[in-house]
Design a protein around this motif. Structure first.
Motif, PDB file in Angstrom:
ATOM      1  N   PHE A 164      -0.877  23.877  24.008  1.00 58.70           N
ATOM      2  CA  PHE A 164      -1.722  24.419  22.932  1.00 58.70           C
ATOM      3  C   PHE A 164      -1.041  24.180  21.581  1.00 58.70           C
ATOM      4  CE2 PHE A 164      -3.325  27.965  20.295  1.00 58.70           C
ATOM      5  CZ  PHE A 164      -4.694  27.745  20.424  1.00 58.70           C
ATOM      6  N   SER A 165      -1.840  23.865  20.575  1.00 56.94           N
ATOM      7  CA  SER A 165      -1.299  23.631  19.224  1.00 56.94           C
ATOM      8  C   SER A 165      -1.896  24.641  18.246  1.00 56.94           C
ATOM      9  CB  SER A 165      -1.622  22.211  18.734  1.00 56.94           C
ATOM     10  OG  SER A 165      -0.961  21.244  19.528  1.00 56.94           O
ATOM     11  N   VAL A 166      -1.077  25.063  17.278  1.00 53.06           N
ATOM     12  CA  VAL A 166      -1.519  25.982  16.251  1.00 53.06           C
ATOM     13  C   VAL A 166      -0.823  25.641  14.933  1.00 53.06           C
ATOM     14  CG1 VAL A 166       0.251  27.720  16.743  1.00 53.06           C
ATOM     15  CG2 VAL A 166      -1.915  28.417  15.684  1.00 53.06           C
TER      16      VAL A 166
ATOM     17  N   THR B 249      -4.337  28.960  11.866  1.00 52.33           N
ATOM     18  CA  THR B 249      -5.593  28.422  12.372  1.00 52.33           C
ATOM     19  C   THR B 249      -6.168  29.346  13.445  1.00 52.33           C
ATOM     20  OG1 THR B 249      -4.347  27.067  13.949  1.00 52.33           O
ATOM     21  CG2 THR B 249      -4.992  26.021  11.900  1.00 52.33           C
ATOM     22  N   SER B 250      -7.469  29.293  13.569  1.00 47.78           N
ATOM     23  CA  SER B 250      -8.123  30.128  14.576  1.00 47.78           C
ATOM     24  C   SER B 250      -7.804  29.641  15.982  1.00 47.78           C
ATOM     25  CB  SER B 250      -9.634  30.124  14.344  1.00 47.78           C
ATOM     26  OG  SER B 250     -10.142  28.798  14.439  1.00 47.78           O
TER      27      SER B 250
ATOM     28  N   ASN C 152       8.525  26.229  21.257  1.00 44.34           N
ATOM     29  CA  ASN C 152       7.620  25.114  21.041  1.00 44.34           C
ATOM     30  C   ASN C 152       8.147  23.824  21.639  1.00 44.34           C
ATOM     31  OD1 ASN C 152       9.402  25.577  18.514  1.00 44.34           O
ATOM     32  ND2 ASN C 152       8.811  23.408  18.374  1.00 44.34           N
ATOM     33  N   LEU C 153       7.199  22.950  21.956  1.00 38.86           N
ATOM     34  CA  LEU C 153       7.548  21.631  22.465  1.00 38.86           C
ATOM     35  C   LEU C 153       7.769  20.648  21.314  1.00 38.86           C
ATOM     36  CD1 LEU C 153       4.930  21.416  25.387  1.00 38.86           C
ATOM     37  CD2 LEU C 153       7.347  22.062  25.537  1.00 38.86           C
ATOM     38  N   THR C 154       6.898  20.698  20.319  1.00 38.99           N
ATOM     39  CA  THR C 154       7.029  19.848  19.132  1.00 38.99           C
ATOM     40  C   THR C 154       6.731  20.682  17.891  1.00 38.99           C
ATOM     41  OG1 THR C 154       4.718  19.129  19.189  1.00 38.99           O
ATOM     42  CG2 THR C 154       6.325  17.780  20.404  1.00 38.99           C
TER      43      THR C 154
ATOM     44  N   THR D 129       2.863  22.813  12.029  1.00 38.14           N
ATOM     45  CA  THR D 129       2.059  22.707  13.252  1.00 38.14           C
ATOM     46  C   THR D 129       2.995  22.631  14.453  1.00 38.14           C
ATOM     47  OG1 THR D 129       0.311  21.534  12.056  1.00 38.14           O
ATOM     48  CG2 THR D 129       0.296  21.386  14.474  1.00 38.14           C
ATOM     49  N   ILE D 130       2.817  23.560  15.394  1.00 38.45           N
ATOM     50  CA  ILE D 130       3.657  23.553  16.607  1.00 38.45           C
ATOM     51  C   ILE D 130       2.778  23.348  17.835  1.00 38.45           C
ATOM     52  CG2 ILE D 130       5.370  25.087  15.563  1.00 38.45           C
ATOM     53  CD1 ILE D 130       4.210  27.332  17.377  1.00 38.45           C
ATOM     54  N   THR D 131       3.358  22.728  18.837  1.00 43.80           N
ATOM     55  CA  THR D 131       2.705  22.560  20.133  1.00 43.80           C
ATOM     56  C   THR D 131       3.578  23.251  21.176  1.00 43.80           C
ATOM     57  OG1 THR D 131       1.756  20.439  19.460  1.00 43.80           O
ATOM     58  CG2 THR D 131       1.851  20.893  21.830  1.00 43.80           C
ATOM     59  N   PHE D 132       2.989  24.092  21.992  1.00 43.35           N
ATOM     60  CA  PHE D 132       3.770  24.844  22.994  1.00 43.35           C
ATOM     61  C   PHE D 132       2.963  24.981  24.280  1.00 43.35           C
ATOM     62  CE2 PHE D 132       1.203  27.837  20.690  1.00 43.35           C
ATOM     63  CZ  PHE D 132       0.777  28.781  21.626  1.00 43.35           C
ATOM     64  N   MET D 133       3.656  25.420  25.327  1.00 46.61           N
ATOM     65  CA  MET D 133       3.020  25.640  26.626  1.00 46.61           C
ATOM     66  C   MET D 133       2.694  27.124  26.751  1.00 46.61           C
ATOM     67  SD  MET D 133       4.283  24.526  30.424  1.00 46.61           S
ATOM     68  CE  MET D 133       4.142  22.789  29.979  1.00 46.61           C
ATOM     69  N   VAL D 134       1.424  27.423  27.080  1.00 47.57           N
ATOM     70  CA  VAL D 134       0.978  28.803  27.196  1.00 47.57           C
ATOM     71  C   VAL D 134       1.678  29.471  28.371  1.00 47.57           C
ATOM     72  CG1 VAL D 134      -1.015  30.315  27.541  1.00 47.57           C
ATOM     73  CG2 VAL D 134      -1.260  28.194  26.222  1.00 47.57           C
ATOM     74  N   PRO D 135       2.297  30.628  28.166  1.00 42.65           N
ATOM     75  CA  PRO D 135       3.025  31.311  29.256  1.00 42.65           C
ATOM     76  C   PRO D 135       2.104  31.657  30.425  1.00 42.65           C
ATOM     77  CG  PRO D 135       3.545  32.277  27.116  1.00 42.65           C
ATOM     78  CD  PRO D 135       2.405  31.348  26.904  1.00 42.65           C
ATOM     79  N   VAL D 136       2.693  31.655  31.637  1.00 45.80           N
ATOM     80  CA  VAL D 136       1.937  31.971  32.844  1.00 45.80           C
ATOM     81  C   VAL D 136       1.708  33.477  32.924  1.00 45.80           C
ATOM     82  CG1 VAL D 136       1.949  31.874  35.383  1.00 45.80           C
ATOM     83  CG2 VAL D 136       2.891  29.973  34.033  1.00 45.80           C
TER      84      VAL D 136
END
Length: 334
Positions: free
Chosen positions: A255-257, A243-244, A278-280, A298-305
């Motif tokens: 963020f999810s992709v 996905t874009s 990923n978180l989920t 589909t994964i959901t993750f936290m964008v790195p700092v």
């Protein structure tokens, strides 16, 4: 041996000056146990008599045995199996013979189109021989003709055609298709005088497991023949699509992709992996058409700092160890 008529037609321009002529093929071939129609037409040089009579005879050099006569008995080997298929008024003298058997092979027949039978006139001798139609009775079925309309690709509709020529439109041979399941349409077409073609077309959705199509033709006399067509099925490209992503994402945000791939192996779907923790994670399998599936991860993750460009890879590994990788760049702010 295929059903056929010899294209050389015999036209008697003036049947021994009786004022009429007829046209028939010099030979015709049919299957044992089936029927056959000898195409025949006639013309009169003068007005056609109202009480016209059509008789068909078996050629003999010194006698005139009838094989069809509406008013009198015919010889035993043709008794009860011959008939005219059109009316005399239409100037058609075509003869139908049912239940062909090998005893009629090589028989020569000819029509007599007159008010009186041939025996009412002088002996005709060898003049008749050149105007006969030879029956050729075959006991070997020809192979049906198989063809496919387009390149078979998994998930796409395709159509295969099987056809055979024959001489018995009232009891045509049976065509059976095996190897695929689909919808059939059967069509009978007149190819030439006395010859028909039966065609069965099957439409279906190509599957990965489709290997070949087999067509069997069966005749009423028990003869059969078959043909096989290798399909060489092509699979759709296994392309991993991600996905874009937005032009910019915030560091520390969630963020999810999604990654998706089309494939033809429902029992062995691709396995996804991602380059971030990923978180989920959720995987969904969807059948798109018969024989074609889509697997989406589909994964959901936290964008790195941290500011800058971060790379996100999504890999799909297939059961044949083939791998498809898609990469996107994340512009991280903060």
């Amino acid at each position: 041996m295929p059903a056929s008529t010899d294209t050389r037609e015999i036209t008697n321009k003036s049947m021994l000056s009786r004022g009429w002529s007829f046209t028939t093929p010099s030979s015709i071939t049919g299957m044992r146990g089936s029927c056959i129609i000898i195409p025949c037409s006639f013309t009169y040089s003068t007005s056609q008599p109202a009480d016209l009579r059509i008789i068909w005879y078996l050629y003999r050099s010194n006698e005139y045995p009838a094989v069809y006569d509406q008013r009198q008995a015919v010889i035993t080997k043709f008794d009860g199996i011959t008939s005219l298929i059109e009316s005399v008024g239409e100037r058609n003298c075509s003869l139908k013979i049912n239940k062909l058997n090998m005893s009629r092979n090589q028989d020569r027949l000819y029509p007599w189109v007159d008010v009186n039978p041939i025996t009412s006139y002088h002996t005709l001798g060898s003049q008749i021989y050149e105007k006969t139609t030879q029956l050729i009775v075959s006991d070997r079925a020809q192979q049906p003709q198989l063809s496919i309309i387009s390149i078979p690709r998994v998930g796409e509709q395709s159509r295969v055609s099987c056809s055979v020529q024959h001489t018995c439109v009232s009891a045509p041979p049976t065509l059976t298709l095996n190897g695929t399941n689909g919808d059939d349409v059967t069509v009978d077409t007149l190819v030439s005088d006395g010859i028909w073609q039966r065609t069965v077309e099957r439409t279906w959705i190509i599957k990965e497991t489709d290997r070949s199509v087999e067509c069997t033709v069966s005749y009423s006399g028990g003869q059969s023949a078959r043909s096989e067509l290798r399909l060489n099925v092509e699979s759709p490209p296994e392309k991993n699509v991600m996905t874009s992503v937005p032009a910019e994402v915030d560091a520390g945000s969630t963020f999810s992709v999604s990654c998706a791939v089309m494939h033809t192996y429902p029992l062995h779907p691709p396995v996804f992996s991602c380059s971030v923790q990923n978180l989920t994670s959720e995987v969904v399998h969807t059948q798109m058409t018969q024989g074609l599936w889509e697997t989406t991860s589909t994964i959901t993750f936290m964008v790195p700092v941290g500011d800058g460009v971060k790379t996100l890879n999504c890999s799909a590994t297939f059961w044949r160890n083939k791998e498809q990788v898609r990469t996107v760049k994340l512009n991280v702010k903060g």
